[in-house]
Design a protein around this motif. Structure first.
Motif, PDB file in Angstrom:
ATOM      1  N   GLN A   1       0.822  -1.199   0.000  1.00 17.01           N
ATOM      2  CA  GLN A   1       0.000   0.000   0.000  1.00 17.01           C
ATOM      3  C   GLN A   1       0.867   1.264   0.000  1.00 17.01           C
ATOM      4  OE1 GLN A   1      -0.154  -2.623   1.935  1.00 17.01           O
ATOM      5  NE2 GLN A   1      -2.172  -3.531   1.593  1.00 17.01           N
ATOM      6  N   THR A   2       1.969   1.191   0.730  1.00 14.67           N
ATOM      7  CA  THR A   2       2.894   2.331   0.782  1.00 14.67           C
ATOM      8  C   THR A   2       3.687   2.464  -0.509  1.00 14.67           C
ATOM      9  OG1 THR A   2       3.104   2.100   3.190  1.00 14.67           O
ATOM     10  CG2 THR A   2       4.847   3.309   2.047  1.00 14.67           C
ATOM     11  N   LEU A   3       4.207   1.352  -1.026  1.00 16.64           N
ATOM     12  CA  LEU A   3       5.022   1.409  -2.236  1.00 16.64           C
ATOM     13  C   LEU A   3       4.224   1.921  -3.432  1.00 16.64           C
ATOM     14  CD1 LEU A   3       7.108  -1.900  -2.059  1.00 16.64           C
ATOM     15  CD2 LEU A   3       7.710   0.380  -1.241  1.00 16.64           C
ATOM     16  N   VAL A   4       3.009   1.407  -3.605  1.00 17.77           N
ATOM     17  CA  VAL A   4       2.200   1.836  -4.750  1.00 17.77           C
ATOM     18  C   VAL A   4       1.945   3.340  -4.691  1.00 17.77           C
ATOM     19  CG1 VAL A   4      -0.079   1.653  -5.826  1.00 17.77           C
ATOM     20  CG2 VAL A   4       1.117  -0.412  -5.088  1.00 17.77           C
ATOM     21  N   ALA A   5       1.678   3.869  -3.489  1.00 15.42           N
ATOM     22  CA  ALA A   5       1.406   5.294  -3.351  1.00 15.42           C
ATOM     23  C   ALA A   5       2.619   6.149  -3.712  1.00 15.42           C
ATOM     24  CB  ALA A   5       0.967   5.606  -1.925  1.00 15.42           C
ATOM     25  N   HIS A   6       3.828   5.546  -3.709  1.00 18.60           N
ATOM     26  CA  HIS A   6       5.034   6.303  -4.019  1.00 18.60           C
ATOM     27  C   HIS A   6       5.487   6.155  -5.464  1.00 18.60           C
ATOM     28  CE1 HIS A   6       5.229   6.812   0.308  1.00 18.60           C
ATOM     29  NE2 HIS A   6       6.174   7.702   0.124  1.00 18.60           N
ATOM     30  N   VAL A   7       4.907   5.241  -6.196  1.00 23.03           N
ATOM     31  CA  VAL A   7       5.327   5.073  -7.593  1.00 23.03           C
ATOM     32  C   VAL A   7       4.208   5.376  -8.582  1.00 23.03           C
ATOM     33  CG1 VAL A   7       7.056   3.351  -6.965  1.00 23.03           C
ATOM     34  CG2 VAL A   7       4.768   2.602  -7.638  1.00 23.03           C
ATOM     35  N   VAL A   8       3.001   5.617  -8.079  1.00 22.99           N
ATOM     36  CA  VAL A   8       1.845   5.851  -8.955  1.00 22.99           C
ATOM     37  C   VAL A   8       1.170   7.160  -8.556  1.00 22.99           C
ATOM     38  CG1 VAL A   8      -0.414   4.967  -9.677  1.00 22.99           C
ATOM     39  CG2 VAL A   8       1.476   3.385  -9.285  1.00 22.99           C
ATOM     40  N   PRO A   9       0.829   8.016  -9.505  1.00 24.57           N
ATOM     41  CA  PRO A   9       0.071   9.233  -9.177  1.00 24.57           C
ATOM     42  C   PRO A   9      -1.250   8.861  -8.494  1.00 24.57           C
ATOM     43  CG  PRO A   9       0.887   9.330 -11.429  1.00 24.57           C
ATOM     44  CD  PRO A   9       1.151   7.945 -10.941  1.00 24.57           C
ATOM     45  N   LYS A  10      -1.660   9.646  -7.516  1.00 28.16           N
ATOM     46  CA  LYS A  10      -2.836   9.278  -6.728  1.00 28.16           C
ATOM     47  C   LYS A  10      -4.096   9.201  -7.558  1.00 28.16           C
ATOM     48  CE  LYS A  10      -3.678  14.016  -5.090  1.00 28.16           C
ATOM     49  NZ  LYS A  10      -3.827  14.854  -3.876  1.00 28.16           N
ATOM     50  N   GLU A  11      -4.155   9.946  -8.694  1.00 32.53           N
ATOM     51  CA  GLU A  11      -5.358   9.871  -9.526  1.00 32.53           C
ATOM     52  C   GLU A  11      -5.450   8.544 -10.282  1.00 32.53           C
ATOM     53  OE1 GLU A  11      -2.235  12.394 -11.707  1.00 32.53           O
ATOM     54  OE2 GLU A  11      -3.098  12.237  -9.678  1.00 32.53           O
ATOM     55  N   GLU A  12      -4.386   7.752 -10.272  1.00 32.12           N
ATOM     56  CA  GLU A  12      -4.416   6.451 -10.924  1.00 32.12           C
ATOM     57  C   GLU A  12      -4.594   5.307  -9.922  1.00 32.12           C
ATOM     58  OE1 GLU A  12      -1.126   5.846 -13.565  1.00 32.12           O
ATOM     59  OE2 GLU A  12      -1.292   7.855 -14.449  1.00 32.12           O
ATOM     60  N   ILE A  13      -4.874   5.652  -8.686  1.00 29.19           N
ATOM     61  CA  ILE A  13      -5.099   4.634  -7.647  1.00 29.19           C
ATOM     62  C   ILE A  13      -6.569   4.658  -7.245  1.00 29.19           C
ATOM     63  CG2 ILE A  13      -4.519   3.847  -5.329  1.00 29.19           C
ATOM     64  CD1 ILE A  13      -1.823   5.194  -5.609  1.00 29.19           C
ATOM     65  N   ARG A  14      -7.204   3.537  -7.430  1.00 31.07           N
ATOM     66  CA  ARG A  14      -8.575   3.393  -6.941  1.00 31.07           C
ATOM     67  C   ARG A  14      -8.461   2.796  -5.533  1.00 31.07           C
ATOM     68  NH1 ARG A  14      -8.376   6.261 -10.311  1.00 31.07           N
ATOM     69  NH2 ARG A  14      -9.132   6.092 -12.469  1.00 31.07           N
ATOM     70  N   ARG A  15      -8.738   3.580  -4.542  1.00 33.02           N
ATOM     71  CA  ARG A  15      -8.476   3.166  -3.163  1.00 33.02           C
ATOM     72  C   ARG A  15      -9.533   2.182  -2.667  1.00 33.02           C
ATOM     73  NH1 ARG A  15      -5.984   8.504  -0.109  1.00 33.02           N
ATOM     74  NH2 ARG A  15      -4.324   8.881  -1.633  1.00 33.02           N
ATOM     75  N   ARG A  16      -9.582   1.088  -3.337  1.00 33.47           N
ATOM     76  CA  ARG A  16     -10.513   0.019  -2.986  1.00 33.47           C
ATOM     77  C   ARG A  16      -9.921  -1.290  -3.461  1.00 33.47           C
ATOM     78  NH1 ARG A  16     -15.118  -0.855  -7.406  1.00 33.47           N
ATOM     79  NH2 ARG A  16     -14.658  -2.916  -6.624  1.00 33.47           N
ATOM     80  N   SER A  17     -10.252  -2.336  -2.789  1.00 34.95           N
ATOM     81  CA  SER A  17      -9.810  -3.662  -3.219  1.00 34.95           C
ATOM     82  C   SER A  17     -10.776  -4.177  -4.283  1.00 34.95           C
ATOM     83  CB  SER A  17      -9.802  -4.620  -2.026  1.00 34.95           C
ATOM     84  OG  SER A  17      -9.573  -5.941  -2.455  1.00 34.95           O
TER      85      SER A  17
END
Length: 524
Positions: free
Chosen positions: A222-238
Motif C-alpha cells: 500500500q505504501t510502495l504503490v502510493a510512491h510510484v503511482v500518481p494518486k489519480e491512478e489509484i482506486r483506493r478500494r480492493s
C-alpha cells in the motif's frame, strides 16, 4: 488485451487449490502459486504433480513458512510477484488472491472491468490519519520493532513491546516515506509492479524497515504503490469483496450468499467457506460463463453494518423462531393441571396407550417428561420455560400432530396464562383431588418448608396455611374463566369424568370411559 497473472497464496485444501488453478488458467490467464511451507510436504508434492505441464502455471521461487501478522506473508507475495513478472511477460495485471477467494463475476466481465480503467486497485490510506484500524495496536505497529509472533508467542511479543516503550526506542519510517494502510488484497498493473520492484532494488531500507513492523501485509504494498503511482491512478478500494466484523475478523460467505455476492461491485470475494461446496461450484462455473449480465447493487457492506448495528442494540433483522407466532390457530393445546403429579402422569400414560394423542408430563418441572429428542432447547428446565411457546411448537412438529397434551402444576398460573394467550386453542382439565394431611405433610417436605427434624408442632401450624394456599391456587385457576375448562374429580361419577375427558380430548365416549376408569387413577 487484459491478461491477468494471479498471485495465489494458499496453505490448505490441496485438491481445492488444484481446481482453483485450473479454473483461473482455463481462459488464458496465469497463476503463480505460493504454498505455505508449514503445510504438509505431501500436499505440496500432490499439487506439483497435478499441475505438472499445466499451461500458464508457475510456482514461487521460494516458499516461506507464513504466520499471521508477520513479514513472511509479504515475503511470500514478493517471491511470487517477482516470478510472475519474469515468467509471464504478456500479463498486463497482477491480482493477489488467497485459497479462500472465489470469483463473483465472469472472466469476460473482469477483463472489461480492468481494461476500461487504467488504474491500480488497492486500498491505500494514510496510516496515522485514517481510521482504517478498528481495534488493537495502531502506531505501535510501526514505531516499535516486532520480532515475535503475537499469536504464537504472545508473552514475548508484549514483553518486547513493553521493553521498547520503557526504553523509548521509537523509530521513524524511512526517509521520504508516507506509510499507507489498506487491505492485503489488490490488483496492480504491470507498469506499477515494475516500478515497485525497481524501487525496492534502489531502496533496501524499505523492506528492512517493514520486516520488523506488525502486520506489514496491510502497509507494505500500500505504501510502495502510493510512491510510484500518481494518486489519480489509484482506486483506493480492493477488487476483492471482503467484509470485516467490528473485531477485525473477516466475514465468511456460505451457500445462501450467491445472489448477494454477484450483485457486488467486485471481481472476487473472500472468504468463501470450504464447507460451502454448492457456492464454490456455482462461482467456479460463473467464471467461465459467457454473455452473463450483472446488475450491480453493492449493498453488502451497508447491509452488514446495518444488521450488525441492530444486533449491537439488541434488535434483529427478523424475530427468533421462539418469538414468532408459535402455534397455528388450528392447533389444540390440552393442559392437564393437577397438584398431585402422580395422578396426572397416570392419566397421560393412559392417553399415550389408548389414543394417538401425544402426551407429555411435567416438562417444566421434571427433566424426564416423556419428551422426544428436541436438541439443546430442552436441555434444562430454565431453558424450557424461557422458550415455552417455541417448545410447544417444536413438540407438535416432532410428534407430527396438531393436538398436544401436557401437565402443569396449579402454581404455574403465569405459565398457564401465557400458553393460553397463544394462537392455538387452549383447553384446561383440572384434576380436583382431595389434599389430606398426609399429602400436605409430604408437600411441606418436597417444597423445603419442613425437613425430617422439623418439630411436629411447627408442621401442625403450617398445615392450615399450606392448605389455604393450595386451595387459593385452585380457585385462582377457576377464576381465570377459560373458554374450555373441565374438571376431573375423584368424587365425581365415572360417567361425569368420562364426559369431561371426551370434551377435553375430542375422543369417542367409549375411549373416554376407558380413560376415566384407569386403574388406581386417583390412588395415593
Amino acid at each position: 488485451m487484459v491478461r491477468i497473472a494471479f498471485i495465489l497464496l494458499a496453505h490448505k485444501d490441496p485438491q481445492g487449490i488444484v481446481e482453483q488453478v485450473r479454473r483461473l488458467t482455463a481462459l488464458g490467464d496465469y497463476v503463480i502459486l505460493h504454498y505455505d511451507r508449514n503445510a504438509p510436504a505431501q500436499d505440496y508434492r500432490m499439487i506439483r504433480q497435478a499441475l505438472a505441464g499445466q499451461s500458464g502455471v508457475a510456482f514461487a521461487s521460494r516458499r516461506y513458512r507464513c504466520g499471521w501478522g508477520e513479514w513472511s506473508l509479504v515475503a511470500a507475495s514478493l517471491s511470487a510477484l517477482r516470478r510472475a513478472e519474469q515468467q509471464f511477460p504478456q500479463a498486463t495485471h497482477f491480482y493477489l488472491l488467497s485459497g479462500d477467494c472465489m470469483p463473483i463475476k465472469s472472466a469476460d466481465y473482469a477483463r472489461v472491468f480492468l481494461d476500461r480503467d487504467d488504474a491500480d486497485y488497492i486500498e491505500s490510506f494514510d496510516f496515522f490519519k485514517s481510521d482504517w484500524i478498528k481495534t488493537g495496536l495502531r502506531a505501535e505497529r510501526l514505531i516499535y520493532r516486532h520480532w515475535f509472533n503475537e499469536r504464537r508467542n504472545a508473552r514475548l511479543f508484549y514483553a518486547g513491546l513493553r521493553l521498547q516503550k520503557a526504553l523509548r526506542l521509537e523509530r521513524a519510517p524511512p526517509a521520504g516515506v508516507q506509510v499507507m494502510i489498506g487491505s492485503q488484497w489488490w490488483c496492480l498493473r504491470r507498469t506499477t509492479v515494475e516500478s515497485m520492484l525497481a524501487l525496492l532494488d534502489r531502496r533496501p531500507d524499505l523492506p528492512r524497515f517493514f520486516r520488523t513492523t506488525w502486520i506489514p501485509d496491510e502497509t507494505f504494498f500500500q505504501t510502495l504503490v502510493a510512491h510510484v503511482v500518481p494518486k489519480e491512478e489509484i482506486r483506493r478500494r480492493s477488487p476483492t469483496c471482503l467484509l470485516f466484523t467490528d473485531y477485525g475478523m473477516p466475514v465468511t460467505f456460505y451457500n445462501d450468499h450467491y445472489d448477494l455476492l454477484i450483485r457486488q461491485d467486485y471481481l472476487f470475494a473472500r472468504k468463501i467457506s470450504h464447507e460451502a461446496q454448492d457456492l464454490r461450484t456455482r462461482l467456479g462455473q460463473l467464471w467461465q460463463a459467457e454473455g452473463i449480465g450483472f446488475v450491480i447493487t453493492n449493498e453488502a457492506p451497508a447491509l452488514f453494518r446495518f444488521l450488525t448495528a441492530r444486533g449491537r442494540a439488541g434488535r434483529r433483522f427478523a424475530p427468533r423462531f421462539w418469538e414468532d407466532d408459535q402455534a397455528a390457530p388450528h392447533h389444540v393445546l390440552c393442559l392437564i393441571v393437577a397438584k398431585k403429579w402422580h395422578v396426572a402422569k397416570r392419566l397421560t400414560a393412559a392417553i399415550r396407550t389408548q389414543t394417538d394423542i401425544p402426551a407429555v408430563d411435567y416438562l417444566f418441572n421434571e427433566r424426564e417428561a416423556a419428551l422426544p429428542d428436541l436438541g439443546g432447547i430442552a436441555s434444562t428446565l430454565s431453558k424450557r420455560e424461557r422458550h415455552r411457546r417455541a417448545l410447544v411448537r417444536l413438540l407438535m412438529d416432532a410428534f407430527g400432530t396438531r393436538k398436544l397434551v401436557l401437565c402443569l402444576d396449579p402454581a404455574a398460573v403465569p405459565l398457564i396464562a401465557d400458553l393460553a394467550a397463544d394462537r392455538a386453542e387452549t383447553r384446561i382439565l383440572f384434576i380436583d383431588s382431595p389434599l389430606d394431611e398426609a399429602y400436605l405433610r409430604g408437600h411441606l417436605r418436597r417444597t423445603g418448608l419442613a425437613g425430617d427434624g422439623t418439630p411436629d408442632t411447627v408442621i401442625r401450624q403450617l398445615l392450615p396455611v399450606v392448605a389455604r394456599d393450595l386451595a387459593h391456587e385452585a380457585q385462582h385457576l377457576r377464576d381465570m374463566r377459560f373458554a374450555r375448562f373441565d374438571t376431573l374429580s375423584a368424587d365425581a361419577p365415572a360417567d361425569a369424568n368420562a364426559q369431561a375427558l371426551a370434551r377435553f380430548l375430542d375422543i369417542a365416549p367409549t375411549v373416554a370411559q376407558d380413560l376415566a376408569r384407569t386403574p388406581h387413577l386417583f390412588t395415593d
